[in-house]
Write an enzyme that holds these catalytic residues in place. Structure first.
Site, PDB file in Angstrom:
ATOM      1  N   ARG A  47      53.233  31.382  24.550  1.00 26.81           N
ATOM      2  CA  ARG A  47      52.970  32.799  24.872  1.00 26.81           C
ATOM      3  C   ARG A  47      51.709  33.281  24.147  1.00 26.81           C
ATOM      4  O   ARG A  47      50.955  34.110  24.657  1.00 26.81           O
ATOM      5  CB  ARG A  47      54.195  33.664  24.520  1.00 26.81           C
ATOM      6  CG  ARG A  47      53.988  35.141  24.794  1.00 26.81           C
ATOM      7  CD  ARG A  47      55.278  35.922  25.038  1.00 26.81           C
ATOM      8  NE  ARG A  47      56.364  35.590  24.137  1.00 26.81           N
ATOM      9  CZ  ARG A  47      56.445  35.944  22.843  1.00 26.81           C
ATOM     10  NH1 ARG A  47      55.466  36.632  22.278  1.00 26.81           N
ATOM     11  NH2 ARG A  47      57.488  35.604  22.120  1.00 26.81           N
ATOM     12  N   TYR A  99      43.763  49.324  46.268  1.00 22.28           N
ATOM     13  CA  TYR A  99      44.922  48.482  46.526  1.00 22.28           C
ATOM     14  C   TYR A  99      46.207  49.311  46.350  1.00 22.28           C
ATOM     15  O   TYR A  99      46.411  49.946  45.315  1.00 22.28           O
ATOM     16  CB  TYR A  99      44.912  47.270  45.586  1.00 22.28           C
ATOM     17  CG  TYR A  99      46.196  46.482  45.665  1.00 22.28           C
ATOM     18  CD1 TYR A  99      46.657  46.014  46.888  1.00 22.28           C
ATOM     19  CD2 TYR A  99      46.957  46.234  44.542  1.00 22.28           C
ATOM     20  CE1 TYR A  99      47.845  45.323  46.990  1.00 22.28           C
ATOM     21  CE2 TYR A  99      48.144  45.525  44.622  1.00 22.28           C
ATOM     22  CZ  TYR A  99      48.588  45.080  45.852  1.00 22.28           C
ATOM     23  OH  TYR A  99      49.771  44.402  45.946  1.00 22.28           O
ATOM     24  N   ASP A 172      37.826  46.223  39.617  1.00 24.04           N
ATOM     25  CA  ASP A 172      38.663  45.238  40.300  1.00 24.04           C
ATOM     26  C   ASP A 172      37.745  44.537  41.298  1.00 24.04           C
ATOM     27  O   ASP A 172      37.364  45.097  42.320  1.00 24.04           O
ATOM     28  CB  ASP A 172      39.827  45.941  41.014  1.00 24.04           C
ATOM     29  CG  ASP A 172      40.754  44.952  41.735  1.00 24.04           C
ATOM     30  OD1 ASP A 172      40.325  43.810  41.990  1.00 24.04           O
ATOM     31  OD2 ASP A 172      41.897  45.335  42.049  1.00 24.04           O
ATOM     32  N   LYS A 197      44.347  35.583  44.802  1.00 22.42           N
ATOM     33  CA  LYS A 197      43.584  35.635  46.064  1.00 22.42           C
ATOM     34  C   LYS A 197      42.544  34.506  46.104  1.00 22.42           C
ATOM     35  O   LYS A 197      42.917  33.355  46.105  1.00 22.42           O
ATOM     36  CB  LYS A 197      42.962  37.024  46.223  1.00 22.42           C
ATOM     37  CG  LYS A 197      43.901  38.174  45.853  1.00 22.42           C
ATOM     38  CD  LYS A 197      45.137  38.241  46.720  1.00 22.42           C
ATOM     39  CE  LYS A 197      46.002  39.414  46.301  1.00 22.42           C
ATOM     40  NZ  LYS A 197      47.322  39.394  46.928  1.00 22.42           N
TER      41      LYS A 197
HETATM   42  C1  LIG Z   1      42.227  44.296  45.221  1.00 22.27           C
HETATM   43  C2  LIG Z   1      43.542  43.871  44.659  1.00 22.27           C
HETATM   44  N1  LIG Z   1      43.792  44.103  43.356  1.00 22.27           N
HETATM   45  C3  LIG Z   1      44.977  43.753  42.793  1.00 22.27           C
HETATM   46  C4  LIG Z   1      45.961  43.153  43.523  1.00 22.27           C
HETATM   47  C5  LIG Z   1      47.279  42.794  42.868  1.00 22.27           C
HETATM   48  O1  LIG Z   1      47.327  41.423  42.593  1.00 22.27           O
HETATM   49  P1  LIG Z   1      48.698  40.581  42.496  1.00 22.27           P
HETATM   50  O2  LIG Z   1      49.336  40.603  43.832  1.00 22.27           O
HETATM   51  O3  LIG Z   1      48.229  39.232  42.028  1.00 22.27           O
HETATM   52  O4  LIG Z   1      49.557  41.259  41.465  1.00 22.27           O
HETATM   53  C6  LIG Z   1      45.752  42.889  44.880  1.00 22.27           C
HETATM   54  C7  LIG Z   1      46.817  42.276  45.701  1.00 22.27           C
HETATM   55  O5  LIG Z   1      46.756  42.247  46.916  1.00 22.27           O
HETATM   56  C8  LIG Z   1      44.512  43.259  45.455  1.00 22.27           C
HETATM   57  O6  LIG Z   1      44.226  43.052  46.758  1.00 22.27           O
END
Ligand SMILES: Cc1ncc(COP(=O)(O)O)c(C=O)c1O
Length: 376
Positions: A47, A99, A172, A197
């Site tokens: 961890r 998101y 992001d 992704k």
């Molecule tokens: C732009 C974006 N940020 C964050 C996330 C969240 O990621 P996770 O599904 O790995 O928790 C996503 C998920 O689709 C996303 O498209």
């Protein structure tokens, strides 16, 4: 070193004990303590740190041209850590198109009660300036390109406005990846990815990562949240992510090429009212994307004549393109975002979001065309 080379080598070397060229997967949760009580390998408990996770973090820090990366169990765990770790309470300014999971995090967990969230269209810099100055603001969250409206936000300008107000600016960059966009070089205080992704790239792992520059005030709080709250990325997910990284630059090139062709074909179809994709010359984000990115990405949305019913009909007739959530993998995925996001969605009723995969672009176009032609 070029990004293609870094993506293969940084954080990894030939294994000294076995000569293995591919990095070993270290699943051990605990590490041997020497007779003197010290840990000769530098590892104690997974961890706190794990060799496979360390390798992934080193690779990501290098690709983003940052100093340190921290890998979490998902993109949402990484986002939560950033919100919790940014030190100041008070206002967090977020994009109105972002998101949907972040909106759910705000509305359905304590995060929404601990901070004041204000949503603005970050393409409107005057509105952003007003939002960060009319109350003490600790953090500005940027998502570009955005989900599901594929808006492009000026990272440099937003960071400058955030910094003038004494706030941190964090990007992001999941949809762009380090191949297409480098937020730290544009002034961001950290860059975050859902590694689930494009970084993983094959729809088979879940992880999140935050990269910070040298001397970042975020590094220690994020490390403490990762270590003590415990939402660490699993070694196998890190190993898969390292494997994915090796082909990321190549994959992104192919994703972008395919998306451009698909976007152009959709834009030419009479039953498509609008294609949202910065690679199209008349897209409002085109010029900015040209300046800010090394490619337009492979996420696009298109609005179909006939609203929700028309869009659902098109999606139902697809044979190759897969109806599923998520993005960034080898398979082309399509989703009717309004039905996923519910009444608070920014998505028009007829909008379908497409993650263009790595199939031959003509096969994707043929499938979309036959589904659109069935509209009647
Ligand atoms: C732009 C974006 N940020 C964050 C996330 C969240 O990621 P996770 O599904 O790995 O928790 C996503 C998920 O689709 C996303 O498209």
């Amino acid at each position: 070193m070029h990004i293609e080379t870094k993506a293969i080598h940084i954080g990894r070397s030939v294994d000294r004990t076995t000569g293995a060229v591919s990095i070993p997967l270290h699943t051990s949760t605990t590490f041997h303590r020497g007779a003197d009580g010290a840990f000769p390998s530098g590892f104690e408990y997974s961890r706190d740190a794990n060799p496979t996770r360390n390798a992934f973090e080193a690779a990501m820090a290098s690709l983003e041209e940052g100093s340190t990366a921290l890998a979490f169990s998902s993109g949402m765990a990484a986002i939560t850590a950033v919100f919790e770790g940014h030190a100041t309470a008070g206002r967090i300014v977020v994009p109105d198109d972002m998101y949907f999971g972040i909106r759910s995090l705000i509305e359905e967990t304590d995060i929404g009660r601990r901070f004041e969230f204000v949503a603005v269209d970050m393409r409107d810099l005057d509105r952003l300036r007003a939002a960060v100055t009319d109350a003490p603001t600790g953090l500005v969250w940027i998502e570009t390109p955005s989900n599901p409206l594929i808006r492009v936000v000026d990272i440099r300008a937003v960071c400058q406005i955030a910094h003038e107000a004494g706030a941190l600016a964090i990007v992001d960059s999941t949809w762009a990846t380090p191949v297409l966009q480098r937020p730290l070089a544009l002034g961001a205080d950290a860059v975050m990815h859902s590694a689930t992704k494009y970084i993983g790239g094959h729809s088979d792992l879940m992880a999140g990562v935050v990269v910070v520059p040298e001397g970042s005030q975020l590094e220690r709080p994020l490390r403490m949240i990762q270590r003590h709250k415990g939402s660490v990325a699993a070694p196998f997910d890190c190993w898969l992510a390292l494997r994915g990284l090796q082909t990321l630059p190549l994959r992104m090139r192919a994703h972008c090429e395919g998306a451009q062709k698909v976007a152009e074909a959709l834009a030419a179809h009479p039953d498509v009212e609008e294609v949202l994709f910065p690679g199209l010359p008349d897209d409002p984000g085109h010029a900015l994307a040209q300046r800010q990115m090394n490619g337009y990405g492979a996420m696009l949305s298109f609005v179909i004549r006939g609203g929700a019913e028309g869009a659902m009909g098109v999606a139902s007739r697809l044979k190759l393109v897969t109806r599923a959530t998520s993005l960034g993998g080898t398979h082309t995925l399509i989703e009717h975002r309004a039905s996923v996001e519910g009444p608070r969605t920014m998505a028009p009723a007829g909008l379908l979001r497409l993650s263009v995969g790595l199939e031959h672009p003509q096969d994707i176009i043929d499938d979309l065309t036959q589904a659109l032609n069935g509209l009647g």
